[in-house]
Scaffold this motif. Structure first.
Motif, PDB file in Angstrom:
ATOM      1  N   UNK A  94       0.812  -1.227   0.000  1.00  0.00           N
ATOM      2  CA  UNK A  94       0.000   0.000   0.000  1.00  0.00           C
ATOM      3  C   UNK A  94       0.845   1.276   0.000  1.00  0.00           C
ATOM      4  N   UNK A  95       1.894   1.314   0.816  1.00  0.00           N
ATOM      5  CA  UNK A  95       2.734   2.512   0.867  1.00  0.00           C
ATOM      6  C   UNK A  95       3.524   2.683  -0.429  1.00  0.00           C
ATOM      7  N   UNK A  96       3.996   1.587  -1.012  1.00  0.00           N
ATOM      8  CA  UNK A  96       4.763   1.676  -2.261  1.00  0.00           C
ATOM      9  C   UNK A  96       3.884   2.175  -3.404  1.00  0.00           C
ATOM     10  N   UNK A  97       2.658   1.695  -3.470  1.00  0.00           N
ATOM     11  CA  UNK A  97       1.740   2.157  -4.518  1.00  0.00           C
ATOM     12  C   UNK A  97       1.409   3.638  -4.321  1.00  0.00           C
ATOM     13  N   UNK A  98       1.155   4.024  -3.074  1.00  0.00           N
ATOM     14  CA  UNK A  98       0.852   5.438  -2.803  1.00  0.00           C
ATOM     15  C   UNK A  98       2.041   6.324  -3.168  1.00  0.00           C
ATOM     16  N   UNK A  99       3.270   5.858  -2.909  1.00  0.00           N
ATOM     17  CA  UNK A  99       4.457   6.639  -3.262  1.00  0.00           C
ATOM     18  C   UNK A  99       4.638   6.720  -4.774  1.00  0.00           C
ATOM     19  N   UNK A 100       4.329   5.643  -5.474  1.00  0.00           N
ATOM     20  CA  UNK A 100       4.512   5.633  -6.926  1.00  0.00           C
ATOM     21  C   UNK A 100       3.462   6.470  -7.643  1.00  0.00           C
ATOM     22  N   UNK A 101       2.212   6.371  -7.207  1.00  0.00           N
ATOM     23  CA  UNK A 101       1.114   7.041  -7.903  1.00  0.00           C
ATOM     24  C   UNK A 101       1.023   8.516  -7.521  1.00  0.00           C
ATOM     25  N   UNK A 102       1.219   8.821  -6.259  1.00  0.00           N
ATOM     26  CA  UNK A 102       1.164  10.181  -5.717  1.00  0.00           C
ATOM     27  C   UNK A 102      -0.145  10.911  -6.037  1.00  0.00           C
ATOM     28  N   UNK A 103      -1.227  10.221  -5.867  1.00  0.00           N
ATOM     29  CA  UNK A 103      -2.550  10.824  -5.952  1.00  0.00           C
ATOM     30  C   UNK A 103      -3.195  10.690  -4.586  1.00  0.00           C
ATOM     31  N   UNK A 104      -4.044  11.629  -4.274  1.00  0.00           N
ATOM     32  CA  UNK A 104      -4.704  11.609  -2.975  1.00  0.00           C
ATOM     33  C   UNK A 104      -5.587  10.377  -2.852  1.00  0.00           C
ATOM     34  N   UNK A 105      -6.240   9.993  -3.933  1.00  0.00           N
ATOM     35  CA  UNK A 105      -7.097   8.800  -3.870  1.00  0.00           C
ATOM     36  C   UNK A 105      -6.272   7.547  -3.593  1.00  0.00           C
ATOM     37  N   UNK A 106      -5.079   7.436  -4.167  1.00  0.00           N
ATOM     38  CA  UNK A 106      -4.218   6.283  -3.900  1.00  0.00           C
ATOM     39  C   UNK A 106      -3.740   6.296  -2.454  1.00  0.00           C
ATOM     40  N   UNK A 107      -3.498   7.470  -1.927  1.00  0.00           N
ATOM     41  CA  UNK A 107      -3.089   7.567  -0.523  1.00  0.00           C
ATOM     42  C   UNK A 107      -4.206   7.103   0.403  1.00  0.00           C
ATOM     43  N   UNK A 108      -5.420   7.510   0.122  1.00  0.00           N
ATOM     44  CA  UNK A 108      -6.540   7.080   0.963  1.00  0.00           C
ATOM     45  C   UNK A 108      -6.832   5.587   0.783  1.00  0.00           C
ATOM     46  N   UNK A 109      -6.591   5.052  -0.409  1.00  0.00           N
ATOM     47  CA  UNK A 109      -6.739   3.607  -0.598  1.00  0.00           C
ATOM     48  C   UNK A 109      -5.679   2.842   0.195  1.00  0.00           C
ATOM     49  N   UNK A 110      -4.474   3.385   0.275  1.00  0.00           N
ATOM     50  CA  UNK A 110      -3.429   2.764   1.100  1.00  0.00           C
ATOM     51  C   UNK A 110      -3.833   2.784   2.568  1.00  0.00           C
ATOM     52  N   UNK A 111      -4.406   3.892   3.012  1.00  0.00           N
ATOM     53  CA  UNK A 111      -4.884   3.986   4.393  1.00  0.00           C
ATOM     54  C   UNK A 111      -5.988   2.960   4.632  1.00  0.00           C
ATOM     55  N   UNK A 112      -6.882   2.809   3.659  1.00  0.00           N
ATOM     56  CA  UNK A 112      -7.955   1.816   3.800  1.00  0.00           C
ATOM     57  C   UNK A 112      -7.379   0.402   3.885  1.00  0.00           C
ATOM     58  N   UNK A 113      -6.367   0.121   3.070  1.00  0.00           N
ATOM     59  CA  UNK A 113      -5.735  -1.208   3.121  1.00  0.00           C
ATOM     60  C   UNK A 113      -5.099  -1.445   4.485  1.00  0.00           C
ATOM     61  N   UNK A 114      -4.417  -0.427   5.000  1.00  0.00           N
ATOM     62  CA  UNK A 114      -3.825  -0.567   6.335  1.00  0.00           C
ATOM     63  C   UNK A 114      -4.900  -0.646   7.417  1.00  0.00           C
ATOM     64  N   UNK A 115      -6.063  -0.090   7.163  1.00  0.00           N
ATOM     65  CA  UNK A 115      -7.160  -0.182   8.119  1.00  0.00           C
ATOM     66  C   UNK A 115      -7.799  -1.556   8.153  1.00  0.00           C
ATOM     67  N   UNK A 116      -7.771  -2.263   7.026  1.00  0.00           N
ATOM     68  CA  UNK A 116      -8.362  -3.608   6.954  1.00  0.00           C
ATOM     69  C   UNK A 116      -7.428  -4.647   7.578  1.00  0.00           C
ATOM     70  N   UNK A 117      -6.126  -4.443   7.448  1.00  0.00           N
ATOM     71  CA  UNK A 117      -5.161  -5.447   7.910  1.00  0.00           C
ATOM     72  C   UNK A 117      -5.293  -5.820   9.385  1.00  0.00           C
ATOM     73  N   UNK A 118      -5.495  -4.867  10.307  1.00  0.00           N
ATOM     74  CA  UNK A 118      -5.662  -5.288  11.702  1.00  0.00           C
ATOM     75  C   UNK A 118      -6.892  -6.166  11.926  1.00  0.00           C
ATOM     76  N   UNK A 119      -7.953  -5.935  11.165  1.00  0.00           N
ATOM     77  CA  UNK A 119      -9.131  -6.793  11.299  1.00  0.00           C
ATOM     78  C   UNK A 119      -8.829  -8.213  10.829  1.00  0.00           C
ATOM     79  N   UNK A 120      -8.053  -8.332   9.757  1.00  0.00           N
ATOM     80  CA  UNK A 120      -7.614  -9.654   9.314  1.00  0.00           C
ATOM     81  C   UNK A 120      -6.768 -10.298  10.412  1.00  0.00           C
ATOM     82  N   UNK A 121      -5.929  -9.492  11.050  1.00  0.00           N
ATOM     83  CA  UNK A 121      -5.122 -10.003  12.148  1.00  0.00           C
ATOM     84  C   UNK A 121      -5.949 -10.452  13.329  1.00  0.00           C
ATOM     85  N   UNK A 122      -7.017  -9.717  13.638  1.00  0.00           N
ATOM     86  CA  UNK A 122      -7.883 -10.094  14.759  1.00  0.00           C
ATOM     87  C   UNK A 122      -8.585 -11.412  14.458  1.00  0.00           C
TER      88      UNK A 122
END
Length: 146
Positions: A65-93
């Motif tokens: 997620x962070x690599x894609x956000x760094x490569x694309x550099x769009x606000x929507x990609x940044x928020x999608x990276x945040x969403x991906x990081x937000x889902x990961x803890x639930x998968x962990x739980x």
């Protein structure tokens, strides 16, 4: 905007560090190491018990997620990276009993990513307003100045 690319790349570096650190955690599965002669105690690391591939998979999941956000550099990609990081803890739980429970370590990545995305959006909005004002697209209207 180069500053935000650097932030996202640093976050990807932190994700690699988290994955490597998770590989050193004590394994949750006790028993002999596959291919080993002697039984290991429960204090053996995840890499020693499970092998290197689960740690690499965790690293890829945390870095992408962070690599894609760094490569694309769009606000929507940044928020999608945040969403991906937000889902990961639930998968962990939901997988707390096995190795993928280590996805709970994505919580700090989620918080830092949300901060980066918010600041990126804030600065982009300010830059857009300034450029629109400078190009004459926005005219200031004051009350009573008709």
């Amino acid at each position: 905007m180069a500053m935000f690319r650097l932030f996202w790349l640093l976050l990807a570096g932190a994700a690699v560090a988290l994955a490597m650190w998770a590989g050193t955690w004590p394994a949750e599965q006790c028993g002999p190491i596959p291919g080993g002669d002697l039984p290991e105690r429960c204090s053996a690391s995840n890499v020693r018990v499970l092998g290197v591939w689960p740690v690499i998979g965790l690293g890829v999941a945390l870095v992408m997620p962070a690599a894609v956000a760094a490569a694309v550099m769009r606000i929507s990609a940044s928020w999608l990276a945040v969403a991906a990081y937000g889902v990961m803890p639930f998968v962990g739980i939901f997988n707390w009993w096995n190795y993928w429970g280590t996805l709970l370590c994505a919580i700090p990545l989620f918080l830092l990513g949300a901060l980066f995305a918010f600041l990126q959006q804030l600065i982009a909005t300010d830059d857009g307003a300034e450029s629109a004002h400078e190009s004459g697209q926005v005219t200031e209207q004051f009350p009573g100045s008709e």
